[in-house]
Structures are given as C-alpha cells and as structure tokens.
Design a protein around this motif. Structure first.
Motif, PDB file in Angstrom:
ATOM      1  N   ALA A 247      -5.802  12.711  53.660  1.00  0.00           N
ATOM      2  CA  ALA A 247      -4.920  12.291  54.746  1.00  0.00           C
ATOM      3  C   ALA A 247      -5.678  11.469  55.780  1.00  0.00           C
ATOM      4  CB  ALA A 247      -4.273  13.519  55.392  1.00  0.00           C
ATOM      5  N   ARG A 248      -6.893  11.907  56.133  1.00  0.00           N
ATOM      6  CA  ARG A 248      -7.677  11.165  57.121  1.00  0.00           C
ATOM      7  C   ARG A 248      -8.068   9.790  56.597  1.00  0.00           C
ATOM      8  NH1 ARG A 248     -10.029  16.313  58.022  1.00  0.00           N
ATOM      9  NH2 ARG A 248     -11.837  15.799  56.741  1.00  0.00           N
ATOM     10  N   ARG A 249      -8.418   9.710  55.310  1.00  0.00           N
ATOM     11  CA  ARG A 249      -8.826   8.428  54.744  1.00  0.00           C
ATOM     12  C   ARG A 249      -7.646   7.466  54.603  1.00  0.00           C
ATOM     13  NH1 ARG A 249     -13.841   9.968  50.690  1.00  0.00           N
ATOM     14  NH2 ARG A 249     -14.674  11.609  52.044  1.00  0.00           N
ATOM     15  N   LEU A 250      -6.456   8.015  54.506  1.00  0.00           N
ATOM     16  CA  LEU A 250      -5.262   7.177  54.482  1.00  0.00           C
ATOM     17  C   LEU A 250      -4.820   6.784  55.884  1.00  0.00           C
ATOM     18  CD1 LEU A 250      -3.060   8.967  51.791  1.00  0.00           C
ATOM     19  CD2 LEU A 250      -3.829   6.589  51.684  1.00  0.00           C
ATOM     20  N   GLY A 251      -5.270   7.543  56.880  1.00  0.00           N
ATOM     21  CA  GLY A 251      -4.809   7.313  58.243  1.00  0.00           C
ATOM     22  C   GLY A 251      -3.399   7.823  58.468  1.00  0.00           C
ATOM     23  N   ARG A 252      -3.015   8.862  57.703  1.00  0.00           N
ATOM     24  CA  ARG A 252      -1.666   9.401  57.819  1.00  0.00           C
ATOM     25  C   ARG A 252      -1.715  10.804  58.429  1.00  0.00           C
ATOM     26  NH1 ARG A 252      -1.213   5.502  54.159  1.00  0.00           N
ATOM     27  NH2 ARG A 252       0.834   4.591  53.746  1.00  0.00           N
ATOM     28  N   PRO A 253      -0.901  11.045  59.446  1.00  0.00           N
ATOM     29  CA  PRO A 253      -0.870  12.390  60.044  1.00  0.00           C
ATOM     30  C   PRO A 253      -0.235  13.390  59.085  1.00  0.00           C
ATOM     31  CG  PRO A 253       0.836  11.006  60.999  1.00  0.00           C
ATOM     32  CD  PRO A 253       0.011  10.117  60.109  1.00  0.00           C
TER      33      PRO A 253
END
Length: 352
Positions: A247-253
């Motif tokens: 999720a962090r690497r996608l930049g998605r909360p």
C-alpha cells in the motif's frame, strides 16, 4: 520438422504474449492458438482456431494439426469480456477435462504444460509459514478459483497416470503482476483506497508476467542438461512483501475493517463490478501465503529475473501515483521520526 505447439487461452493478454514469444523459438515449426473468442491483440504468425475447449471439437483440432506440445493457459480466475463466474468455472474445470481427454486419445502429444496457481494451498490461520510442493493445505479451498485449481490439478494427475509417455509440467504461479496484469489482486491494488482486514498484515509473493512467459517457454521444450521440467513447481519471485508495504509503495491509503464489514464491502463492490472481492481473496488478504521455490531453481533450473519487490515496483509504476505519493509519504514519516519527542531527545520550543 519442428514442434507443433497448441496454446489455449490466447484471447487474454498473457496468452497472446506467450504465443508471440514461442514463435521466435527456432525449434517450433507451428503454433496453434485456441480460444472461444478471437483475440483483440496481435498473435503474430500463429494459426488461430476459434474453438471452445469445453466442447469435444478440441480433439479434432489436436488431430488435424498433429500437435505434439500443449500449453494450457486457460485456467484463470477472471472472466473474459462479459463472461460470468459460471463460465470461468466451466472453462477451468470442464474445459480442462475435455482437453485432457483429447490429449489422452492423441498419439502425437508428447508434452503437456499447465498454468496453475498457488491458490491450490488456500489461505488459513493454521497454514505453515512456507508451503512446499508436497505440503497439503490445512483447509481445502471451498470455492472459487482456488477450488477450480485443485480440481484441475487432480485431473492432470489422473492424465499423467494414464499417459506416462507424456511429459507433464504443472507450474503453480504466485500472484502474477506486471504492467498488463489482469487478475483480481491487480484490480484490488488499482482501487484508490485499499480496504484491509483489521489486525492483519499478510505476507504476499508475486511473480512478474515476463518470468511467467519464460517459464512456460522453458517447460514446453526439452529439459536443459542437468534439469528436469516434468513435475509440479512453485513459482514466485525472491522475497516477500507485507500488504502494508504494498500500500505504501502504491501511495494508496488503507482502511482497516473488521472482517464482517470487509465481507459486506466486498459484496458491494463486486455488485458494482469494480473488482472481485471473492471469499478466497479475502482469505488471502487476511492470512497471506508464501511458497518455497527451491525446486524451481534446483530442478527446473530457472532463476526469476524479477524479485517480488521488483515485480511489484514495475506494477506500481504502470498504475501511476496514488493519493499519497510514496516519496512524499516517506518524507513525512522521516520528518515525524526525527522529532525530538520520538527520537529520545528533549523537546525544543519549535517542536512544541
């Protein structure tokens, strides 16, 4: 005369890409591309045959073209076009039965390659930390694509017993990702906000679609010296990622939900056609799954070009930035960690 290779599932991007790749093999004379619908993408110089593998007509295709190698890629978890889950299951299970029946009667077929999935192990709370090819699942999949793969592999084992003269290779791929990935998990990671199961951070493995193509090519040919490409092999890139890291690497909360609420939300988004929140995917997002791949390296002789992290990075790059750009998020975390109160120092006037 070179080999005559029949490939199923060519209307999908992965199948079309494999067809284009195997035509460049100098040992291959002809490629017969089979699917129930014409592919929208280019398949090179392959001979396309519009045929439904659920029908007995597939036996006539094998006989007419004197096929000696069959690469069965039409085992999938997502419908094609306006298809339904019922049609997917029929293609996976009934289609495989018909194809294997045709192969059993064919005197020319000498090699069979089946694209399977690590879904055969399921996902359960009492699962081992790492599955090997001989590990039995603690809880057999009760439905969906996972159950389909269990049934498909059962039919393949029966075929191998009846035709010991045919070299059979089953490749259990971990979650396939890449720029053109089309899977329930790829759809999930494409959501602007990722619902997760409260209290769980599952371990995940990925395999790049380019490695999938190369492995299918390796399995469809004679084994290289010192290797054996008959049997069942787990396939995944090196390493493991947690769902929170993805999720962090996608930049998605992420939105942590209790499991009943997530099941309800999954039903809602599935009804809207946004993504496939099937029970098996919910179990994967709860308990995760990790497989051992030493047989792939030692016996099959293949070393993936992409690690799990590199595979996910390539996928994330193709999807574009999320609501929380990874660089900005990392900078914010670093700045918070550097605050005196968190770093063990004394608070300054500016920090207050």
């Amino acid at each position: 005369m070179g080999k005559v290779v029949l490939v199923t599932g060519v209307a999908r991007q992965l199948g079309g890409r494999f067809v284009r790749r195997i035509q460049r093999d100098p040992r291959v004379d002809r490629v017969i591309a089979v699917d129930a619908v014409p592919p929208e993408h280019h398949i090179g110089g392959a001979d396309f045959v519009q045929a439904d593998i659920r029908q007995p007509a597939i036996a006539r295709v094998l006989a007419e073209h004197s096929v000696d190698t069959v690469v069965h890629m039409d085992v999938t978890g997502t419908p094609l076009g306006s298809g339904s889950r019922t049609s997917v299951k029929e293609t996976n299970v009934i289609g495989t039965m018909q194809l294997l029946g045709a192969c059993q009667k064919s005197p020319t077929v000498k090699r069979l390659v089946v694209k399977s999935s690590t879904n055969v192990y399921g996902s359960a709370p009492r699962d081992p930390a790492v599955f090997t090819e001989t590990t039995s699942p603690k809880s057999l999949p009760s439905g969906g694509f996972a159950k389909d793969t269990v049934e498909v592999e059962g039919y393949v084992r029966g075929f191998a017993r009846r035709r010991p003269d045919v070299a059979v290779c089953v490749l259990r791929f971990a979650n396939i990702l890449g720029p053109s990935a089309d899977s329930p998990l790829a759809s999930y990671f494409s959501l602007p906000v990722l619902p997760t199961v409260f209290g769980y951070d599952p371990r995940l493995q990925f395999v790049h679609e380019s490695d999938v193509i190369e492995l299918l090519l390796l399995a469809s040919d004679e084994p290289r010296r010192g290797t054996l490409n008959s049997g069942t092999f787990n396939v995944a890139g090196d390493g493991v990622l947690l769902l929170s890291q993805c999720a962090r690497r996608l930049g998605r909360p992420t939105v942590p939900l209790l499991l009943p609420a997530l099941s309800w939300a999954g039903t809602a988004v599935r009804t809207l056609g946004v993504t496939d929140f099937s029970p098996e995917q919910l179990r994967l997002l709860t308990h995760g799954r990790v497989v051992a791949t030493h047989q792939m390296r030692e016996t099959l002789g293949y070393h993936p070009k992409y690690t799990t992290a590199e595979t996910f990075a390539d996928f994330a790059h193709s999807r574009g930035p999320g609501l929380l750009p990874p660089e900005a998020l990392a900078g914010a975390v670093d700045r918070i960690a550097a605050l005196p109160l968190l770093s063990g120092g004394h608070p300054t006037q500016s920090a207050n």
